[in-house]
Write a protein that holds these residues in place. Structure first.
Motif, PDB file in Angstrom:
ATOM      1  N   LEU A 397       0.841  -1.189   0.000  1.00 21.07           N
ATOM      2  CA  LEU A 397       0.000   0.000   0.000  1.00 21.07           C
ATOM      3  C   LEU A 397       0.878   1.241   0.000  1.00 21.07           C
ATOM      4  O   LEU A 397       1.698   1.416   0.910  1.00 21.07           O
ATOM      5  N   LEU A 398       0.717   2.086  -1.021  1.00 23.40           N
ATOM      6  CA  LEU A 398       1.403   3.372  -1.054  1.00 23.40           C
ATOM      7  C   LEU A 398       0.373   4.452  -0.744  1.00 23.40           C
ATOM      8  O   LEU A 398      -0.452   4.803  -1.591  1.00 23.40           O
ATOM      9  N   CYS A 399       0.408   4.949   0.493  1.00 26.14           N
ATOM     10  CA  CYS A 399      -0.580   5.948   0.944  1.00 26.14           C
ATOM     11  C   CYS A 399      -0.145   7.325   0.460  1.00 26.14           C
ATOM     12  O   CYS A 399       0.917   7.824   0.851  1.00 26.14           O
ATOM     13  N   MET A 400      -0.973   7.982  -0.363  1.00 25.93           N
ATOM     14  CA  MET A 400      -0.566   9.190  -1.080  1.00 25.93           C
ATOM     15  C   MET A 400      -1.396  10.415  -0.750  1.00 25.93           C
ATOM     16  O   MET A 400      -1.334  11.412  -1.480  1.00 25.93           O
ATOM     17  N   TYR A 428      -1.185  -1.023  -4.391  1.00 23.60           N
ATOM     18  CA  TYR A 428      -2.351  -0.144  -4.306  1.00 23.60           C
ATOM     19  C   TYR A 428      -1.881   1.283  -4.043  1.00 23.60           C
ATOM     20  O   TYR A 428      -1.082   1.512  -3.130  1.00 23.60           O
ATOM     21  N   LEU A 429      -2.356   2.220  -4.843  1.00 24.00           N
ATOM     22  CA  LEU A 429      -2.133   3.641  -4.583  1.00 24.00           C
ATOM     23  C   LEU A 429      -3.342   4.160  -3.834  1.00 24.00           C
ATOM     24  O   LEU A 429      -4.439   4.271  -4.393  1.00 24.00           O
ATOM     25  N   GLU A 453      -9.578   4.123  -2.714  1.00 26.96           N
ATOM     26  CA  GLU A 453      -9.876   5.080  -1.650  1.00 26.96           C
ATOM     27  C   GLU A 453      -9.331   4.594  -0.324  1.00 26.96           C
ATOM     28  O   GLU A 453      -8.777   5.348   0.454  1.00 26.96           O
ATOM     29  N   HIS A 454      -9.510   3.316  -0.066  1.00 32.91           N
ATOM     30  CA  HIS A 454      -8.910   2.724   1.132  1.00 32.91           C
ATOM     31  C   HIS A 454      -8.893   1.217   0.984  1.00 32.91           C
ATOM     32  O   HIS A 454      -9.553   0.652   0.094  1.00 32.91           O
ATOM     33  N   VAL A 455      -8.121   0.570   1.852  1.00 34.43           N
ATOM     34  CA  VAL A 455      -8.032  -0.882   1.871  1.00 34.43           C
ATOM     35  C   VAL A 455      -8.391  -1.343   3.259  1.00 34.43           C
ATOM     36  O   VAL A 455      -7.816  -0.893   4.259  1.00 34.43           O
TER      37      VAL A 455
END
Length: 465
Positions: A397-400, A428-429, A453-455
């Motif tokens: 997960l790459l939280c941007m 996942y972006l 949007e979220h995981v």
């Protein structure tokens, strides 16, 4: 430490109108005026006035925040600024004094000679003091020394900094003569590196940064023993290690321990990361329960310019921890945890980019990205990506949400690293900003990743944008 300060105040402090600290006291009478002291009777010098700061006092202030330490520091640096500056006859500071502050130019080996490293040490430490209590006089003295020293104390041909030179030149002499030799000691290189790094970071002057980097280059090229380990005491003018005789041939003696080497490694990292390159710095602590006053752990790495740094994240025993003050640079210690291992991330307040591996759980790694990911910052992303994928994972997960922009080089860095992973690893972006979405949409990379949007970590479900 309190007992040390009490000792100085009780026995070494000059309680007359002259002020300052004496360099010696008689071990029996405990008096600085005892005739048995000989040439050291009622004398003051750089070590007795200024070396309090780097030896213990600045670190004591950082650990406690006590006003007593700040006042002690201000007193000593006011004395340095008042009495040490060089006269019109010499570019070097005065280093030895009688009780009334008249120069002592007949003492022992020093006579009227200058230690190059002491001049640089004053420039370094007075800038640290200026960050605690700014004064124009402090900066003026530091910059005066910094501008003079390369020509009179540095080796303009080979690089590096000389040891002891004559303070005055004789008629028809262009250069200050070396007193005994033209060798260069490891600790004097440290003073130059730290002085010019903190000056560059505090003033933005590119010339100071050049001097710092040239000094670092000379030190790294010649003082590190890359075969047997350790730091050489002295090198010849051309950089070849001096290994012939006495203490100078060894790496440990009454004159050399780990102090200067450790200090240089630590503070050069602090200044480079937080003042020069605007990179985060991770610090590690293992405090004892109830070992700090008011259960407050102070984590400021050095006395840096006010407002320059803050705490961004804290972990306790590898889990995120939120009880800290990012501006005051303090962490409130819990009272119900027996063994504490803290990781504290210090960030420049105007950091260009940060990548933080926040967690790796059940085969899913999470990296939080902030700032701007471009060709100047992809190195940091690469490092964190490598840590995140060091163990087999299924999802990354790459939280941007805090990533302000990403360049084509940044996108290629993500794409390149994805190619190195197993085909079954999904990237996942998460919550990219509109600017980042547009940049990704303009590339072909968007076909290889999922923008969500979220995981939901528990159910492994994603919500696509």
């Amino acid at each position: 430490l309190d007992l040390t300060i009490n000792l100085f105040d009780r026995y070494f402090l000059d309680k007359t109108e002259h002020g300052g600290f004496f360099s010696h006291i008689d071990p029996i009478t405990l008096s600085p005026h005892c005739p048995t002291l000989g040439v050291n009777r009622a004398k003051k010098n750089w070590n007795s006035i200024g070396d309090h700061a780097p030896a213990f006092l600045i670190n004591m202030y950082l650990a406690t925040g006590e006003q007593r330490c700040a006042d002690f520091l201000e007193t000593t640096f006011d004395l340095i600024e008042k009495h040490f500056p060089c006269s019109e006859k010499s570019p070097f500071v005065q280093e030895r004094f009688n009780q009334d502050w008249t120069p002592d130019q007949a003492w022992g080996w020093q006579q009227d000679r200058a230690v190059v490293g002491h001049n640089l040490k004053i420039a370094w430490n007075i800038m640290r003091m200026n960050n605690l209590k700014p004064k124009e006089e402090y900066v003026a003295l530091a910059e005066k020394i910094a501008q003079i020293m390369p020509e009179v104390g540095g080796d303009r041909q080979h690089g590096g900094w000389y040891d002891v030179v004559e303070r005055l030149t004789l008629e028809n002499q262009k250069h200050h003569r070396h007193v005994w030799h033209d060798r260069k000691a490891w600790w004097q290189q440290e003073q130059a590196i730290l002085a010019y790094l903190i000056l560059a970071g505090s003033t933005g002057n590119c010339e100071y940064l050049r001097q710092a980097r040239e000094s670092v280059a000379f030190y790294n090229a010649w003082f590190l023993d890359n075969e047997d380990g350790g730091i050489y005491f002295n090198v010849l003018a051309n950089g070849i290690p001096y290994l012939l005789q006495g203490d100078e041939r060894g790496k440990g003696s009454h004159s050399m321990s780990g102090y200067h080497s450790f200090e240089l490694a630590y503070l050069a990292t602090v200044y480079n990361n937080l003042l020069i390159t605007n990179k985060p710095l991770d610090l590690y602590f293992k405090p004892k329960p109830n070992g700090f006053k008011d259960n407050i752990l102070r984590v400021q790495p050095d006395i840096l310019p006010p407002g320059k740094i803050e705490i961004s994240d804290v972990w306790l025993n590898d889990r995120p921890y939120s009880d800290f003050d990012p501006v005051k640079l303090t962490v409130n210690l819990p009272t119900d945890v027996e063994e504490m291992r803290f990781k504290v991330r210090i960030m420049p307040t105007k950091v260009a980019f940060d990548a933080n591996l926040s967690e790796t759980v059940d085969g899913r790694a999470k990296i939080v990205l902030k700032g701007t990911l471009d060709k100047s910052t992809i190195w940091h992303f690469q490092e964190v990506f490598a840590r995140a994928t060091a163990q087999p994972i299924k999802d990354l997960l790459l939280c941007m949400s805090e990533l302000e922009s990403i360049s084509s080089e940044g996108i290629r860095a993500i794409a390149f690293n994805k190619q190195q992973l197993n085909d079954r690893v999904e990237i996942y972006l998460v919550r990219p900003t509109e600017a980042v979405k547009q940049s990704i949409a303009m590339s072909s990379f968007c076909e290889d990743v999922q923008i969500v949007e979220h995981v939901d970590v528990g159910s492994n479900e994603t919500v696509s944008v």
